[in-house]
Design a protein around this motif. Sequence first.
Motif, PDB file in Angstrom:
ATOM      1  N   CYS A 157     142.938  88.965 121.502  1.00 41.08           N
ATOM      2  CA  CYS A 157     143.116  87.907 120.514  1.00 41.08           C
ATOM      3  C   CYS A 157     144.445  88.134 119.805  1.00 41.08           C
ATOM      4  O   CYS A 157     145.083  89.168 119.997  1.00 41.08           O
ATOM      5  N   ASN A 158     144.862  87.169 119.007  1.00 35.61           N
ATOM      6  CA  ASN A 158     146.181  87.263 118.354  1.00 35.61           C
ATOM      7  C   ASN A 158     146.129  88.088 117.073  1.00 35.61           C
ATOM      8  O   ASN A 158     146.740  87.731 116.074  1.00 35.61           O
ATOM      9  N   LEU A 159     145.425  89.222 117.123  1.00 32.31           N
ATOM     10  CA  LEU A 159     145.185  90.019 115.921  1.00 32.31           C
ATOM     11  C   LEU A 159     146.476  90.344 115.175  1.00 32.31           C
ATOM     12  O   LEU A 159     146.555  90.179 113.956  1.00 32.31           O
ATOM     13  N   GLU A 160     147.490  90.813 115.905  1.00 33.08           N
ATOM     14  CA  GLU A 160     148.764  91.156 115.261  1.00 33.08           C
ATOM     15  C   GLU A 160     149.911  90.514 116.026  1.00 33.08           C
ATOM     16  O   GLU A 160     150.926  91.154 116.291  1.00 33.08           O
ATOM     17  N   MET A 161     149.724  89.277 116.410  1.00 37.55           N
ATOM     18  CA  MET A 161     150.739  88.584 117.203  1.00 37.55           C
ATOM     19  C   MET A 161     151.008  87.212 116.605  1.00 37.55           C
ATOM     20  O   MET A 161     150.072  86.444 116.376  1.00 37.55           O
ATOM     21  N   ASP A 162     152.277  86.935 116.349  1.00 37.80           N
ATOM     22  CA  ASP A 162     152.692  85.608 115.900  1.00 37.80           C
ATOM     23  C   ASP A 162     152.870  84.735 117.130  1.00 37.80           C
ATOM     24  O   ASP A 162     153.770  84.960 117.943  1.00 37.80           O
ATOM     25  N   LEU A 163     152.019  83.720 117.274  1.00 35.98           N
ATOM     26  CA  LEU A 163     152.032  82.921 118.500  1.00 35.98           C
ATOM     27  C   LEU A 163     153.236  81.965 118.552  1.00 35.98           C
ATOM     28  O   LEU A 163     153.621  81.529 119.640  1.00 35.98           O
ATOM     29  N   SER A 164     153.842  81.625 117.403  1.00 36.71           N
ATOM     30  CA  SER A 164     155.029  80.761 117.437  1.00 36.71           C
ATOM     31  C   SER A 164     156.227  81.540 117.964  1.00 36.71           C
ATOM     32  O   SER A 164     157.014  81.030 118.759  1.00 36.71           O
ATOM     33  N   GLU A 165     156.367  82.773 117.498  1.00 32.86           N
ATOM     34  CA  GLU A 165     157.560  83.554 117.851  1.00 32.86           C
ATOM     35  C   GLU A 165     157.305  84.478 119.034  1.00 32.86           C
ATOM     36  O   GLU A 165     158.255  85.012 119.619  1.00 32.86           O
ATOM     37  N   GLY A 166     156.033  84.701 119.349  1.00 34.06           N
ATOM     38  CA  GLY A 166     155.716  85.662 120.405  1.00 34.06           C
ATOM     39  C   GLY A 166     156.055  87.080 120.005  1.00 34.06           C
ATOM     40  O   GLY A 166     156.337  87.934 120.838  1.00 34.06           O
ATOM     41  N   LYS A 167     156.033  87.329 118.698  1.00 36.89           N
ATOM     42  CA  LYS A 167     156.392  88.670 118.209  1.00 36.89           C
ATOM     43  C   LYS A 167     155.230  89.276 117.433  1.00 36.89           C
ATOM     44  O   LYS A 167     154.307  88.584 117.043  1.00 36.89           O
ATOM     45  N   ARG A 168     155.374  90.557 117.182  1.00 30.56           N
ATOM     46  CA  ARG A 168     154.391  91.257 116.383  1.00 30.56           C
ATOM     47  C   ARG A 168     154.329  90.642 114.981  1.00 30.56           C
ATOM     48  O   ARG A 168     155.352  90.292 114.416  1.00 30.56           O
ATOM     49  N   ALA A 169     153.121  90.519 114.460  1.00 37.41           N
ATOM     50  CA  ALA A 169     152.955  89.939 113.127  1.00 37.41           C
ATOM     51  C   ALA A 169     151.979  90.778 112.325  1.00 37.41           C
ATOM     52  O   ALA A 169     151.360  91.696 112.867  1.00 37.41           O
ATOM     53  N   GLY A 170     151.852  90.433 111.055  1.00 35.29           N
ATOM     54  CA  GLY A 170     150.892  91.131 110.197  1.00 35.29           C
ATOM     55  C   GLY A 170     149.469  90.864 110.674  1.00 35.29           C
ATOM     56  O   GLY A 170     149.227  89.954 111.457  1.00 35.29           O
ATOM     57  N   ARG A 171     148.556  91.676 110.171  1.00 39.69           N
ATOM     58  CA  ARG A 171     147.170  91.591 110.581  1.00 39.69           C
ATOM     59  C   ARG A 171     146.417  90.833 109.493  1.00 39.69           C
ATOM     60  O   ARG A 171     146.690  91.017 108.315  1.00 39.69           O
ATOM     61  N   ALA A 172     145.500  89.994 109.860  1.00 39.86           N
ATOM     62  CA  ALA A 172     144.539  89.418 108.910  1.00 39.86           C
ATOM     63  C   ALA A 172     145.139  88.451 107.892  1.00 39.86           C
ATOM     64  O   ALA A 172     144.516  88.141 106.887  1.00 39.86           O
ATOM     65  N   ALA A 173     146.354  87.953 108.146  1.00 37.31           N
ATOM     66  CA  ALA A 173     147.007  87.098 107.156  1.00 37.31           C
ATOM     67  C   ALA A 173     146.171  85.843 106.860  1.00 37.31           C
ATOM     68  O   ALA A 173     146.015  85.453 105.705  1.00 37.31           O
ATOM     69  N   TYR A 174     145.637  85.226 107.900  1.00 32.50           N
ATOM     70  CA  TYR A 174     144.903  83.970 107.710  1.00 32.50           C
ATOM     71  C   TYR A 174     143.627  84.186 106.883  1.00 32.50           C
ATOM     72  O   TYR A 174     143.371  83.469 105.910  1.00 32.50           O
ATOM     73  N   VAL A 175     142.847  85.175 107.259  1.00 30.79           N
ATOM     74  CA  VAL A 175     141.574  85.388 106.551  1.00 30.79           C
ATOM     75  C   VAL A 175     141.832  85.858 105.114  1.00 30.79           C
ATOM     76  O   VAL A 175     141.103  85.486 104.181  1.00 30.79           O
ATOM     77  N   GLU A 176     142.907  86.610 104.917  1.00 32.24           N
ATOM     78  CA  GLU A 176     143.238  87.032 103.547  1.00 32.24           C
ATOM     79  C   GLU A 176     143.645  85.826 102.689  1.00 32.24           C
ATOM     80  O   GLU A 176     143.284  85.729 101.518  1.00 32.24           O
ATOM     81  N   ARG A 177     144.388  84.911 103.296  1.00 36.18           N
ATOM     82  CA  ARG A 177     144.787  83.686 102.598  1.00 36.18           C
ATOM     83  C   ARG A 177     143.546  82.881 102.203  1.00 36.18           C
ATOM     84  O   ARG A 177     143.395  82.403 101.079  1.00 36.18           O
TER      85      ARG A 177
END
Length: 453
Positions: free
Chosen positions: A105-125
């Motif tokens: 899953c896209n746990l730590e992946m930014d799907l727009s950039e295809g790069k590593r991203a922070g974890r849990a940003a959506y659920v924290e928001r």
Amino acid sequence: MTADSTQRRAVPSVDKVLRALGPLDQPRPLVVDIVRRELARLRLLRAVPEFEDAVRGVRRALRDAARTRIRPVINGTGIVIHTNLGRAPLSPGALKGIQDAAGYCNLEMDLSEGKRAGRAAYVERALALLCGAEAAALTNNGAAALVLALRHFTAAKPEVLISRGELVQIGGGFRVPEILAASGAVMREVGTTNRTTLADYTGAIGPRTGLLLQVHRSNFFMEGFVASVGAGELAALAARKRLPLVVDLGSGAPCATDSWAGEHEPTPSEILKEGAALVCFSGDKLLGGPQAGVIAGKARHVAALKREPFFRALRCDKLVLAAMQGTVEEHLSGNHAANPVQAMLSCDLASLKRRAVRIVRALRELPLHARVGEGTAQAGGGTLPRARIPSVTVDCEPAELAARMREAPTPIIGYVAGQRFRVDLRTVLPEQDRELIAAFRHAVTAEAEPNQL
Ligand SMILES: *Cc1c(COP(=O)(O)O)cnc(C)c1O
């Protein structure tokens, strides 16, 4: 030859017992281990039993071990958030989340950039929005959230001010003074057991004070000659002294409890509005999500907590994050009833009664004297200890049914009162009614000691 060595030889070999057991439905190393322990136990006995009795003993040990395996049960206790039964039953949205995240899953992946991203940003928001907070973060459980906050705010100034009326024990292993000590904080008690005033806090604040802490009393309440300081007043004092106020809310009610509990449980957003810097609470109490700790409040504090190296040891796995995401989305959409905890707590008596009548009718032919009874449900989990929620039970005789019902294919956990075995329907999901009926049938018809594996 001594009597001792004769007995030792009389104990059968592991292989012989394994052969006698036949096909196994537990992993072989587990079975071998249990056989070895059981035979070791026999070796200590004065007289070694017959081979058949030894095998029966092993089967019993295997069955006891199988019963400790995690499996579903039906909660007929009327205690909605039942810590022994896994606290909150998850909602469809949470279950879907777990299924979706189980693979990649896209746990730590930014799907727009295809790069590593922070974890849990959506659920924290989403959690921050639900709590009316600037930001939120998640830990493994409520205790971890509190420890993280305590460690952070006492790093420079070690003292934590807390009312003597809040030095509570929540459940197994959670005592506020011990959590404070384990966090490296120095506890500074203020007030007395029954009365704490604002002046008590004011007088205790000094150069070593790092934090004001307020803890929800959870599973007990005080009555009589009592006084305590509201979060708003305490927050104002904290602001004047440039100190953070952290409130451990315990349950974190996502919506008003007044209609079903007859009393008001402060919500995270109310306490933050009153001026607390941070609130923390459990994910698997009134929120009805997976085991987790929620920290919500001022963005700079939340960010600082997440930067703590210790946070890494407390972070949630993808399944928890996905389950929390599903849970919070339902609450944010106003669909609180999708959550089983909320649905059970607010379910009307008439529909419980209808189900009870149907179940009792289905049990009519069985020698159980089944009848519809009146019960009292509770929120549980250290939530709203005063709330007694009227409920409906299915009552049967004899009381000894309690043990048989725990042996059902899906074990039923009820309670015994007035010589009857009782199942409170408020905590039984409607789709479990059939299984409940089947369990009663099983209890009357099955062998007393089902000896099969
Ligand atoms: C339940 C509770 C906790 C502990 O939370 P867990 O998620 O069980 O670790 C801490 N504080 C209060 C006030 C609670 O009610």
